[in-house]
Design a protein around this motif. Structure first.
Motif, PDB file in Angstrom:
ATOM      1  N   LYS A  12      32.944  53.034 -21.704  1.00  0.00           N
ATOM      2  CA  LYS A  12      32.113  52.122 -20.715  1.00  0.00           C
ATOM      3  C   LYS A  12      32.954  52.636 -19.458  1.00  0.00           C
ATOM      4  N   SER A  13      33.362  51.757 -18.679  1.00  0.00           N
ATOM      5  CA  SER A  13      33.623  52.015 -17.272  1.00  0.00           C
ATOM      6  C   SER A  13      35.394  52.755 -17.130  1.00  0.00           C
ATOM      7  N   PRO A  32      38.019  41.298 -10.127  1.00  0.00           N
ATOM      8  CA  PRO A  32      36.801  40.892  -9.620  1.00  0.00           C
ATOM      9  C   PRO A  32      35.611  40.993 -10.636  1.00  0.00           C
ATOM     10  N   CYS A  35      34.525  44.393 -12.938  1.00  0.00           N
ATOM     11  CA  CYS A  35      35.438  45.658 -12.664  1.00  0.00           C
ATOM     12  C   CYS A  35      35.869  46.160 -14.410  1.00  0.00           C
ATOM     13  N   GLY A  36      35.080  45.606 -15.157  1.00  0.00           N
ATOM     14  CA  GLY A  36      35.397  46.124 -16.699  1.00  0.00           C
ATOM     15  C   GLY A  36      36.182  45.037 -17.728  1.00  0.00           C
ATOM     16  N   ASN A  39      34.771  45.065 -20.601  1.00  0.00           N
ATOM     17  CA  ASN A  39      34.745  46.113 -21.286  1.00  0.00           C
ATOM     18  C   ASN A  39      36.174  46.491 -22.209  1.00  0.00           C
ATOM     19  N   ASP A  63      25.480  54.367 -25.665  1.00  0.00           N
ATOM     20  CA  ASP A  63      25.622  53.817 -24.259  1.00  0.00           C
ATOM     21  C   ASP A  63      27.064  53.128 -23.918  1.00  0.00           C
ATOM     22  N   ILE A  65      29.477  55.109 -24.212  1.00  0.00           N
ATOM     23  CA  ILE A  65      30.445  56.474 -23.762  1.00  0.00           C
ATOM     24  C   ILE A  65      30.092  56.406 -22.266  1.00  0.00           C
ATOM     25  N   ASN A  67      29.197  56.848 -18.565  1.00  0.00           N
ATOM     26  CA  ASN A  67      27.777  57.580 -18.249  1.00  0.00           C
ATOM     27  C   ASN A  67      27.781  57.966 -17.003  1.00  0.00           C
ATOM     28  N   GLN A 143      32.441  35.480 -23.244  1.00  0.00           N
ATOM     29  CA  GLN A 143      31.744  34.532 -22.101  1.00  0.00           C
ATOM     30  C   GLN A 143      30.565  34.161 -22.442  1.00  0.00           C
ATOM     31  N   GLU A 863      36.310  34.143 -20.407  1.00  0.00           N
ATOM     32  CA  GLU A 863      35.779  33.384 -19.528  1.00  0.00           C
ATOM     33  C   GLU A 863      35.290  32.028 -20.195  1.00  0.00           C
ATOM     34  N   MET A 910      38.555  48.401  -9.643  1.00  0.00           N
ATOM     35  CA  MET A 910      37.870  49.607  -9.332  1.00  0.00           C
ATOM     36  C   MET A 910      38.135  50.355  -8.242  1.00  0.00           C
TER      37      MET A 910
HETATM   38  N1  ATP Z   1      28.778  53.559 -20.512  1.00  0.00           N
HETATM   39  C1  ATP Z   1      29.212  53.142 -19.035  1.00  0.00           C
HETATM   40  N2  ATP Z   1      29.482  53.938 -18.282  1.00  0.00           N
HETATM   41  C2  ATP Z   1      30.071  53.636 -16.994  1.00  0.00           C
HETATM   42  N3  ATP Z   1      29.838  52.461 -16.850  1.00  0.00           N
HETATM   43  C3  ATP Z   1      29.588  51.361 -17.508  1.00  0.00           C
HETATM   44  C4  ATP Z   1      29.254  51.809 -18.887  1.00  0.00           C
HETATM   45  N4  ATP Z   1      28.792  50.634 -19.462  1.00  0.00           N
HETATM   46  C5  ATP Z   1      28.966  49.492 -18.515  1.00  0.00           C
HETATM   47  N5  ATP Z   1      29.589  49.965 -17.551  1.00  0.00           N
HETATM   48  C6  ATP Z   1      30.117  49.175 -16.338  1.00  0.00           C
HETATM   49  O1  ATP Z   1      30.912  48.171 -16.426  1.00  0.00           O
HETATM   50  C7  ATP Z   1      30.732  47.150 -15.637  1.00  0.00           C
HETATM   51  C8  ATP Z   1      30.755  46.001 -16.384  1.00  0.00           C
HETATM   52  O2  ATP Z   1      32.063  45.620 -16.907  1.00  0.00           O
HETATM   53  P1  ATP Z   1      32.408  44.212 -17.097  1.00  0.00           P
HETATM   54  O3  ATP Z   1      31.157  43.494 -17.725  1.00  0.00           O
HETATM   55  O4  ATP Z   1      33.652  44.619 -18.197  1.00  0.00           O
HETATM   56  O5  ATP Z   1      32.854  43.399 -16.026  1.00  0.00           O
HETATM   57  P2  ATP Z   1      33.692  42.026 -15.914  1.00  0.00           P
HETATM   58  O6  ATP Z   1      35.002  42.458 -15.139  1.00  0.00           O
HETATM   59  O7  ATP Z   1      33.717  41.661 -17.201  1.00  0.00           O
HETATM   60  O8  ATP Z   1      32.838  41.363 -14.996  1.00  0.00           O
HETATM   61  P3  ATP Z   1      32.472  39.769 -14.754  1.00  0.00           P
HETATM   62  O9  ATP Z   1      33.800  39.196 -14.179  1.00  0.00           O
HETATM   63  O10 ATP Z   1      31.501  39.818 -13.906  1.00  0.00           O
HETATM   64  O11 ATP Z   1      32.215  39.113 -15.941  1.00  0.00           O
HETATM   65  C9  ATP Z   1      29.610  47.398 -15.003  1.00  0.00           C
HETATM   66  O12 ATP Z   1      29.891  48.032 -13.505  1.00  0.00           O
HETATM   67  C10 ATP Z   1      28.682  48.552 -15.766  1.00  0.00           C
HETATM   68  O13 ATP Z   1      27.935  49.354 -14.845  1.00  0.00           O
END
Ligand code: ATP
Length: 961
Positions: A12-13, A32, A35-36, A39, A63, A65, A67, A143, A863, A910
């Motif tokens: 992912k990210s 924030p 930010c991932g 992930n 998906d 991986i 992207n 979440q 969360e 990020m």
């Molecule tokens: N395959 C991928 N390649 C690149 N980026 C990805 C991929 N899959 C998801 N993302 C990115 O990961 C981000 C989402 O991350 P995540 O859901 O972990 O955020 P979070 O920190 O939990 O956010 P929140 O606090 O809003 O829940 C999005 O910006 C999304 O574009």
């Protein structure tokens, strides 16, 4: 500590290689939105062999991986390694540290490793089963998913309890055992079918085999009886021969002695007797030749006798073969007839089947037609109802009009009556007065008429006539007066009657109008009645049609049943024909074989007859030669007699000796013949046996001397055995061997069946054992969680009560689990009615109640505090902290209080857009402590919660022996 570290690359990210070290206790994952953080949770779920991409918030697995971003290209591989400390041996692997790696390529190929050793996803899932981490376990709460524990169906909540009870693995084993059971049952069914088929062959071949064994036994008996009889005959011949040889030897000695004596006498008588002697020698030679011819003749005769006997036997055999052929032919004809009959029946049944099919089609058409008629009728009825509606609307209009007119009539009548000063009393009095005056006038007129009629009947004097005339004048005057009275009272009556009635009743009057509307309404009603009748008629037609359709359907069902039965009968007939055809082919083969045998035997009989003819020709020739020789000998005898006569001094002794010699010679010849005949007999017996059985009788020499059964008895037995043999009819000669083969197969299948049955019973037993054990484990865990839940709820809500209840306590292994919650000061409510925050807190209570029974080695809480207010967050953090010493918590949160409850913080940023990066932070213990809301719950006391009632545990299978 359970989770040691996490390495992410390309997931992912997390585009760059990222290493995260986890700490003990509670770790807060901060950052924030977007930010991932989630992930990270996804990457842990993914590495633990999650197979559903939706659970990773991805459409398809590829998906996950990375992207790419605006500045970075996409990657082709995602790889995550989770390193776990296994020093407490929680995972069933003999390693202190376990690194689990999952790698996925864009092509869709993927690899798993356990400590760098290639592994499979199932192995990884199994590794974590019953640890609280396994599939569908409670170690990852995401979440917005926390209150799904409450909102899911009562049956879907079981996974929490099953994982806590450690029976997830047993459940998988039971499912596997049940699948295996199903497979075994199917296997058994197949074996049963195969066994049924083999058993049919087994039964058929068993009968055939028993018959063939009897056949073989009879054949063997016949052979042995014939052998013994032959041996007995041979024994007789051999004994005879020995006796004849003995006797021949004695007679020869005697004869030679006499011959010697004769010779001596002859020598002494005359030397001139040489001629006689020569002749005599010639005669002897001839006699010897004649003897040889006699022997030859006897030999031939014996041969012919033997051959004739053989021919007789052969004939019997031919007759028996012919008999068998015609018996088989008869059977073939019978079977053929049966086949023809069955074919005719089959043809007839096929015809009947076609008739049934035609009937079915015609009934189906009838049903369709009737259904169409019903639909048409319904449509017509609908349109008629619409007409009724219109008519009713029309009638309502008319009735409104009528009501208005009636209203008009009443008010008009009222006004007119008022105008005319109409009084019902005055009209009645006027009418009575008019009637009285009329009656008075009528009485007066009737009285005067009677008086003047009397006058008219009498002869009146002039004086009387004058008086009568003046009386008449008076009477008319009186009548005139009374008429005036009637006229006056009529006028009075007319004045009292309302004059406007006429106006009302006139053609253009209001009453005429009313009648017109009445008529229209009546016509309208008639029409509606008429239409209703039509509808009724359509209804009754439809119900008739429905009855008909039902009748058709009944008939159709019967016809379909007939069709099936007919089809079955056709199949049965076809099978019968097939069986008969097989029987026919069998019989034809037997016939062909018997005919072949008959042909061979006939050939042999012909050859035998030819031989007999040849022997007879040879006999004739021998007899001819014998006769010639006898003639020559007679001549010689005569010559010798002549010569002897001429020899003088022929002594009586010589004659006597000669007689004696002749007597011995005769005896010698007779014995030689007998000996010869015995030899022939022996040779023939041996040859016949050789011909018949292709074996040498010499082999049975020993047996010959051991036979104790007399020949007559043997013959009786032989004829019995032959009778039994013939009665057997045709046999399948290979049946015993085929039977043994099928028997072996049947036994194998039976053993196979028994083995399968044993393994089935074993599986049932294993499954029952696991179920019984699982139920006990489940119940124990459930009762603990039930108690914990109530107290945890009270702890988190500062009072109130909460309850778990089995929806179906009689089926503990499948029962759903109902949840009831009563926050303090509120009513005991269905959980659906709780507020968002209350729901989360109730779910948290359940989650922690579960952790109390079986703490998950680590927990990812994403969360779950989002819906909680300050007070509840404090309660949540307090509870969380109390578990921090048992489990490792990684908490994603945006809530400061929760963050402050953590001992370690991991920041995610990020810096470069779209690429997540980790920053590790550690909180100062004091700052942290200061911010936490008071944990003042020490005076909290757990309440007792009774165990679930009415639970039925599956019985434990009896102990294995
Ligand atoms: N395959 C991928 N390649 C690149 N980026 C990805 C991929 N899959 C998801 N993302 C990115 O990961 C981000 C989402 O991350 P995540 O859901 O972990 O955020 P979070 O920190 O939990 O956010 P929140 O606090 O809003 O829940 C999005 O910006 C999304 O574009």
């Amino acid at each position: 500590m359970f989770l040691k570290s996490l390495d992410i690359h390309g997931f992912k990210s997390f585009a760059d290689k990222t290493h995260i070290d986890f700490a003990e206790g509670i770790t807060a994952l901060l950052g924030p939105n977007g930010c991932g953080k989630s992930n990270v949770v996804d990457s842990i779920k993914w590495v633990l062999a999650e197979r559903n991409s939706k659970n990773l918030r991805a459409e398809k697995m590829e998906d996950v991986i990375f992207n790419g971003t605006e500045r970075r290209p996409a990657l082709n591989t995602a790889e995550v390694t989770l390193t776990i400390a296994n020093d407490k041996g929680l995972l069933p692997l003999d390693e202190e540290e376990i690194a689990i790696t999952r790698r996925l390529y864009r092509s869709g190929d993927q690899e798993y490793f356990i400590n760098k050793r290639p592994a499979g996803p199932t192995e990884i899932r199994r590794l974590f089963m019953d640890t609280g981490v396994g599939k569908a376990a409670y170690s990852v709460m995401e979440q917005g998913k926390i209150d799904q524990i409450l909102s899911s169906k009562p049956e879907d909540r079981r996974y929490l309890f099953e994982e806590a009870a450690g029976i997830s693995r047993s459940k998988a084993e039971v499912a596997e055992a049940e699948r295996e059971l199903e497979r075994t049952r199917q296997n058994m069914t197949q074996i049963e079918i195969a066994m049924g088929e083999i058993k049919r062959q087994y039964d058929t071949l068993k009968v055939q085999s028993e018959k063939t064994i009897k056949y073989r036994k009879f054949k063997e008996d016949i052979y042995l009886y014939e052998l013994d009889l032959t041996l007995l005959r041979l024994k007789n011949f051999v004994t005879d021969k020995a006796r004849h040889e003995e006797e021949l030897k004695k007679v020869q000695e005697k004869r030679d002695k006499v011959r010697q004596e004769i010779e001596e006498i002859n020598n002494t008588i005359s030397e001139n007797m040489d001629k006689v002697k020569a002749m005599q020698e010639d005669l002897y030679n001839k006699q010897a030749k004649l003897l040889a011819i006699g022997q030859e003749k006897n030999g031939k005769l014996e041969l012919i006798k033997q051959q004739n006997q053989q021919a007789l036997l052969m004939k019997e055999k031919l007759n028996s073969l012919e008999g068998r052929c015609s018996a088989i032919q008869e059977r073939i004809d019978t079977v053929q007839e049966e086949i023809d009959e069955n074919n005719a029946i089959l043809h007839e049944k096929n015809k009947q089947l076609n008739d049934i099919k035609t009937n079915i089609e015609s009934f189906q058409k009838n049903i369709e037609t009737s259904s169409r008629q019903i639909t048409d009728n319904d449509r017509k009825a609908d349109s008629l109802r619409t007409q009724i509606g219109q008519l009713e609307e029309e009638r309502a209009g008319l009735q409104k009009e009528l009501a208005a007119i009636t209203e008009d009539i009443v008010s008009m009548l009222d006004a007119k009556l008022k105008d005319a000063g109409f009084s019902e009393g005055a009209l009645r009095i006027a009418k009575e007065e008019l009637e009285q005056n009329f009656a008075k006038l009528k009485i007066f007129l009737d009285g005067r008429k009677n008086i003047f009629s009397d006058y008219a009947a009498r002869k009146l004097s002039a004086e009387e006539a004058g008086k009568t005339a003046s009386e008449a004048v008076e009477a008319f005057e009186e009548a005139g007066r009374q008429m005036a009275e009637v006229e006056a009272s009529l006028k009075k009556y007319q004045d009292a009657s309302p004059a406007f009635i006429t106006e009302f009743l006139s053609p253009e009057g209001i009453m005429t109008k009313k009648r017109g509307i009445d008529d229209k309404i009546n016509q309208n009603r008639d029409k509606v009645d008429d239409i209703n009748n039509q509808i009724k008629e359509l209804h009754s037609k439809n119900s008739e049609l429905t009855t008909k359709i039902n009748e058709y359907r009944d008939t159709l069902q019967k016809l379909k049943l007939n069709e099936i039965q007919m089809q079955e009968q056709i199949t049965a007939s076809q099978n019968q024909i097939n069986t008969l055809n097989r029987q026919l082919t069998g019989e034809q083969t037997t016939l062909r074989e018997t005919q072949d045998e008959l042909y061979v035997e006939t050939k042999r009989a012909e050859e035998l007859n030819e031989q007999i003819n040849q022997y007879q020709d040879e006999l004739a020739e021998i007899e001819y030669r014998g006769k010639q020789l006898a003639d020559e000998m007679n001549k010689l005898d005569e010559e010798i007699a002549k010569a002897n006569k001429s020899v003088s001094g022929k002594s009586d002794t010589l004659d006597k000796k000669r007689e004696e010699q002749n007597k011995y010679q005769e005896q010698f010849e007779r014995l030689s013949l007998s000996l010869n005949s015995a030899d022939n007999d022996i040779r023939n017996v041996k040859q016949n046996f050789q011909d018949q059985y292709s074996r040498d009788l010499i082999e049975f020499e020993e047996r010959m001397y051991k036979i104790t059964t007399p020949a007559t008895e043997l013959r009786e037995k032989l004829s019995e055995a032959k009778k039994d043999f013939a009665a057997l009819g045709s046999v399948n000669l290979m049946a015993p061997e085929e039977f043994n083969e099928v028997k072996e197969r049947y036994e194998r299948q039976r053993t196979n069946y028994e083995d399968t049955q044993k393994s089935l019973e074993n599986l049932v037993r294993v499954s029952e054992e696991i179920k019984s054990k699982s139920a006990e484990m489940f119940l124990e865990t459930y009762n603990q969680i039930k108690k914990n839940f109530h107290n945890m709820f009270r702890r988190l809500f500062n009072g109130g009560r909460a309850e778990l209840k089995l929806a179906d306590p009689a089926n503990i292994l499948s029962s759903g689990i109902d949840i009831y919650a009563q926050p303090p000061g509120k009513k005991l409510e269905n959980i659906a009615l709780l507020s968002g925050g209350e729901k989360t807190m109730t779910a948290v209570a359940l989650l922690f109640a579960t952790y109390q029974v079986r703490p998950s080695p680590f927990c990812l809480l994403d969360e779950i505090d989002a819906a909680l207010d300050d007070k509840n967050v404090s309660s949540f953090v307090t509870a969380l902290e109390s578990f921090a010493s048992v489990s490792q918590y990684i908490v994603i949160t945006h809530n400061k209080k929760t963050v402050m409850g953590a001992s370690t913080m991991l920041g995610i940023t990020m810096e470069e857009s779209g690429v997540s990066k980790i920053i590790a932070l550690r909180l100062d213990e004091d700052i942290k402590r200061g911010t936490i809301v008071d944990h003042n719950q020490d005076d909290f006391k757990d309440e007792e919660v009774p165990d679930e009632e009415g639970v039925v545990l599956p019985p434990r299978p009896p102990k294995r022996v």
